[in-house]
Design a protein around this motif. Structure first.
Motif, PDB file in Angstrom:
ATOM      1  N   THR A 171       0.854  -1.188   0.000  1.00  7.84           N
ATOM      2  CA  THR A 171       0.000   0.000   0.000  1.00  7.84           C
ATOM      3  C   THR A 171       0.891   1.238   0.000  1.00  7.84           C
ATOM      4  OG1 THR A 171      -1.974   0.972   0.979  1.00  7.84           O
ATOM      5  CG2 THR A 171      -0.217   0.409   2.508  1.00  7.84           C
ATOM      6  N   VAL A 187      -1.044   4.125  -4.674  1.00  8.29           N
ATOM      7  CA  VAL A 187      -2.494   3.918  -4.791  1.00  8.29           C
ATOM      8  C   VAL A 187      -3.188   5.285  -4.872  1.00  8.29           C
ATOM      9  CG1 VAL A 187      -4.519   2.800  -3.793  1.00  8.29           C
ATOM     10  CG2 VAL A 187      -2.252   1.828  -3.373  1.00  8.29           C
ATOM     11  N   PRO A 194      -6.079  -0.318   0.858  1.00 14.79           N
ATOM     12  CA  PRO A 194      -5.704   0.194  -0.470  1.00 14.79           C
ATOM     13  C   PRO A 194      -4.514  -0.549  -1.089  1.00 14.79           C
ATOM     14  CG  PRO A 194      -5.832   1.955   1.196  1.00 14.79           C
ATOM     15  CD  PRO A 194      -5.785   0.654   1.920  1.00 14.79           C
ATOM     16  N   PRO A 214      -7.114  -6.307  -2.751  1.00 15.48           N
ATOM     17  CA  PRO A 214      -7.384  -4.895  -2.450  1.00 15.48           C
ATOM     18  C   PRO A 214      -8.802  -4.762  -1.896  1.00 15.48           C
ATOM     19  CG  PRO A 214      -6.732  -5.196  -4.755  1.00 15.48           C
ATOM     20  CD  PRO A 214      -6.961  -6.548  -4.184  1.00 15.48           C
ATOM     21  N   HIS A 222      -2.789   6.775  -8.233  1.00 15.12           N
ATOM     22  CA  HIS A 222      -3.596   6.093  -9.246  1.00 15.12           C
ATOM     23  C   HIS A 222      -4.947   6.801  -9.411  1.00 15.12           C
ATOM     24  CE1 HIS A 222      -5.111   2.717 -11.576  1.00 15.12           C
ATOM     25  NE2 HIS A 222      -6.196   2.724 -10.825  1.00 15.12           N
ATOM     26  N   LEU A 224      -2.999  -1.652  -5.289  1.00 11.55           N
ATOM     27  CA  LEU A 224      -3.270  -1.509  -6.730  1.00 11.55           C
ATOM     28  C   LEU A 224      -3.573  -2.853  -7.382  1.00 11.55           C
ATOM     29  CD1 LEU A 224      -0.668   1.144  -7.932  1.00 11.55           C
ATOM     30  CD2 LEU A 224      -3.143   1.386  -7.712  1.00 11.55           C
TER      31      LEU A 224
END
Ligand SMILES: Nc1ncnc2c1ncn2[C@@H]1O[C@H](COP(=O)(O)OP(=O)(O)O)[C@@H](O)[C@H]1O
Ligand SMILES: O=C(CO)[C@H](O)[C@H](O)COP(=O)(O)O
Length: 425
Positions: A286, A290, A318, A335, A293, A320
């Motif tokens: 994490t 993230v 969190p 996730p 993103h 990705l």
């Protein structure tokens, strides 16, 4: 005579940052070269070299009145590649969060001691075995960590690395050697010689000095570097048992200074050495990558200001993509970022709170494992500059937060270039 300068290079996930310091530790120049943002693939080894030279040329132009004494490079930890005996790349660079092959991790699981830092499917060793299993390799080839590759581009002697970068490739940092069990899974000849961070590993070649525009009769020395989160740790000045450093960069990384090293593969905890200090910690998947993103850095600032910390945020984990390293070591960990709040600042609140909860859980694991109570936290990395997040983290973690003058890994590497590990003796 010109005054001396020491250069620290930080090659991270999102960019290459360089800073130069003088004898008193003042920053006399700095520069940054951003790397292409996600979802682009991370630059190839040759492209990394290009970005390094671009940034370094810019920095050198800023300090014509100084003579460069030494340079040290930190880079992402657990990112590795292979090169041939001339130092030419034989592979792409597999990055720290790549989990290339379960077959490779199975081989490590069979041979490595139960708590080795090499157990993770994203370890440098797992990547080495993956290359060996999938590629037709020449008789002679060598394992390079990202910092090794970049140092060689400047003129460092190939075949050398530092004990921080070597840890996830299987190096036994407690006994200070490559352990015997490695022999049963890889030729030992592919492994680099390991030295302490800050050890001289070469000097800038004439061609490189010419290319960078460095005009001095004595070439700058190249000193072995470290990993990116350790360089950021060094920058903070943390030095006493119980002091913790949280890196809020692309990934969340925790370090706690402890008396003795601890390793726990189940929770992804490992210990790094710096001089005679031990730092236990772990790196999660994490982190800021993230956030980036979903939001630009500008949006992170404006949306954070809209967050009402008295409200309960949505509960997220969190990531990705599936896979977590610490405080849960599970290559398939999912996730959790649904349902997405209708309003962006509420969604961001959930993400920031989710990362802070992982930080809290991480320190909760590290303290009993290392028998070291956490006395304070210093925060570094892009997320450390967010005051709303700091407040949220403070109310959750409930330990004193120490303010930090220098939060950049590049500064830590410049200190390493100047002082080696004398700060930690
Ligand atoms: N205001 C902010 N709040 C929270 N995170 C931020 C903020 N600004 C930048 N970041 C995060 O910081 C990260 C970059 O930090 P940095 O230390 O440069 O990372 P790295 O060294 O891993 O490349 C990005 O992933 C970004 O999402
Ligand atoms: O997420 C990462 C990006 O580089 C690394 O794994 C992180 O730096 C932690 O590794 P280390 O503790 O070895 O420095």
């Amino acid at each position: 005579m010109r005054d001396s300068a020491w250069i620290g290079i930080d090659f991270g996930t999102s960019g290459c940052r360089i800073c130069a310091i003088d004898l008193s530790g003042n920053i006399i120049a700095q520069t940054k070269q951003n790397l292409p943002a996600d979802p682009h693939p991370y630059p190839s080894p040759k492209q990394q070299s290009y970005y390094l030279f671009e940034a370094l040329t810019d920095l050198v132009k800023q300090i014509p009145e100084f003579a460069i004494d030494s340079i040290s490079i930190d880079a992402t930890s657990g990112s590795v590649m292979l090169c041939d005996s001339q130092g030419n790349p034989l592979t792409e660079m597999l990055m720290y969060n790549d989990q290339p092959a379960s077959l490779a991790s199975e081989k490590i699981a069979e041979k490595a001691p139960i708590n080795s830092a090499a157990h993770s499917p994203s370890s440098g060793l797992a990547k080495l075995l993956y290359f060996q299993l999938t590629l037709a390799l020449p008789e002679k080839y060598y394992l390079l960590h990202q910092a090794d590759w970049l140092a060689i581009q400047l003129g460092a002697t190939p075949g050398m690395t530092d004990y921080n970068n070597a840890l996830k490739s299987g190096f036994d940092v407690v006994a200070n050697h490559w352990p015997g069990w490695l022999k049963s899974i890889t030729p030992m000849s592919v492994l680099p010689t390991v030295v302490a961070p800050g050890t001289v590993i070469g000097k800038l070649s004439e061609a490189v000095m010419l290319e960078l525009g460095i005009k001095q009769s004595v070439p700058p020395l190249i000193k072995a570097g470290t990993t990116d989160s350790l360089a950021a740790f060094i920058a903070t000045g943390a030095n006493r048992v119980g002091e913790g450093v949280t890196s809020l960069g692309s990934t969340l990384v925790l370090k706690l200074i402890c008396k003795t090293p601890v390793f726990d593969a189940q929770t992804g905890v490992y210990s790094h050495k710096l001089g005679n200090r031990w730092l236990c910690g772990g790196a999660s998947n994490t982190g800021g990558a993230v956030l980036r993103h979903f939001f630009t850095d500008e949006q992170l600032i404006t949306l954070s200001q809209k967050i009402d910390l008295k409200q309960s945020p949505p509960v997220y984990y969190p990531l990705l993509k599936p896979g977590e390293r610490f405080p849960i070591a599970d290559p398939n960990y999912p996730p959790q970022m649904l349902p997405r709040s209708a309003e962006d600042h509420l969604f961001l609140h959930g993400l920031l709170a989710g990362i802070a909860s992982i930080e809290k859980k991480g320190y909760q694991y590290l303290q009993p494992l290392s028998a070291t109570p956490l006395t304070s936290i210093r925060s570094v990395g892009g997320g450390a500059k967010n005051p709303v997040w700091t407040q949220l983290r403070q109310s959750l973690l409930r330990v004193p937060f120490e303010s930090v003058e220098q939060t950049e890994a590049a500064y830590g590497s410049a200190l390493l270039a100047r002082d080696g590990l004398t700060l930690f003796q």
